[in-house]
Design an enzyme around this catalytic site. Sequence first.
Site, short mmCIF file in Angstrom:
data_model
loop_
_atom_site.label_atom_id
_atom_site.label_comp_id
_atom_site.label_asym_id
_atom_site.label_seq_id
_atom_site.Cartn_x
_atom_site.Cartn_y
_atom_site.Cartn_z
N LYS A 1 -29.69 26.22 -16.98
CA LYS A 1 -31.47 26.69 -15.53
C LYS A 1 -31.53 26.33 -14.34
O LYS A 1 -31.93 26.81 -14.15
CB LYS A 1 -32.45 27.19 -16.89
CG LYS A 1 -31.90 28.08 -17.75
CD LYS A 1 -33.07 28.64 -18.51
CE LYS A 1 -33.08 29.77 -19.73
NZ LYS A 1 -33.88 30.43 -20.80
N LYS B 1 -24.58 35.35 -22.91
CA LYS B 1 -24.70 35.54 -23.56
C LYS B 1 -25.31 36.84 -22.83
O LYS B 1 -26.51 36.65 -21.95
CB LYS B 1 -25.80 33.90 -24.01
CG LYS B 1 -27.63 34.36 -24.74
CD LYS B 1 -27.29 33.39 -24.96
CE LYS B 1 -29.08 33.11 -24.44
NZ LYS B 1 -30.39 33.31 -25.27
N LYS C 1 -32.57 37.99 -21.76
CA LYS C 1 -34.50 38.23 -21.44
C LYS C 1 -34.02 38.85 -20.01
O LYS C 1 -34.19 39.21 -19.33
CB LYS C 1 -35.14 37.77 -21.93
CG LYS C 1 -35.58 38.34 -23.52
CD LYS C 1 -36.66 37.65 -23.80
CE LYS C 1 -36.78 37.31 -25.01
NZ LYS C 1 -37.29 35.24 -24.94
#
Length: 340
Positions: free
Chosen positions: A114, A196, A199
Amino acid sequence: MTMKTRVFSGVQPTGNLHIGNYLGALTQFVDLQNEGECVYCIVDMHAITLPKEPDELRDHVLDVAALYIAVGIDPKKSIVFVQSDVPGHAELAWILTCQSYTGELSRMTQFKDKSRGNESAPAGLFMYPVLMAADILLYDADVVPVGRDQKQHIELTRDLAIRVNNRLGEDTFVVPEGRFLKEGARIMALDDPTAKMSKSAESEMSRISLLDDEAKIKKAIMRSTTDSDGEIRYDIENKPGVSNLLSIYSAFSGRSIPEIERAYEGQGYGSLKKDLVEVAVDQIRPIQARYAEIRHSEALTRVLADGAERAGVIAEATMRRVKDKFGLGGGASVPSGAGR
Ligand code: AQP
């Protein structure tokens, strides 16, 4: 008297939950209700590790709470609450921050993913696993049902608990175990089966959200990335796309992957995808109906208020015990034992 297993887990209110969240985590939440004392959190403080619009965050908290109930979490059996309603999470996170090493936090793959290419990654993103450890240890959780992507964070939680226990005594923290499912533990993006399902991924075609309509579900599955050899066979290395579809099919239907492979022998990807649309829609439709009944109800607000109160009682007992162990605080009474 035998003590019940304490179960804790949480979901970030960062957007509509997808079938990865459902198959990897929520189905376990529901099943475990009959085995243990379950504490299920909506981790809104985790959600602000990256900037969020306040009104959107408030909405997403209620969306997740309603989805918890819609998938089958029973607030009479389980504690359902919002993380920021219980101050112990932040308090314990600071204590655990002081037990953590920057080296081990730098090795967390979620942080690396991230923060990649971001010179000024928020410090909250770096500290995220410590807050997650605090969430778990605050409730003396024995078992933490999560998707496979959280394995490294569970390991860190265990390391922190053991580190503190070695110094201050075995009765400081309960050392938790992660619980991962065989099928559904890691659902991949439909348009890129090497990543993966998430959201926050930009492409809507990468995921199926629990609130998607039938047309969107159909489009995402029918367009999902597969290979060109056309054989329906589970082979995660060489055929990640069709393997992902088989995992989703198996997790939704309860049929084993070899059984599904046999059933589709000699058939093309088109028929597997078409049937998977049906299997997924059949499971998701009743969840959506329950969600619609609950989402704007007063009952939902009551569930969260009651949950915060019940969670707060457990958290306060843990904080008194832990603060005493560390020599913190000005002499509030200290309960003996593990606070449950
Ligand atoms: N793709 C997945 N397959 C199986 N399980 C998954 N989980 C998440 N993605 C998958 C599990 O769902 C629970 C809740 O996850 P979360 O929302 O708290 O955080 P996350 O893992 O970061 O999920 P997302 O969807 O990828 O969110 P964003 O994009 O906001 O970061 C966890 O138990 C998780 O393992």
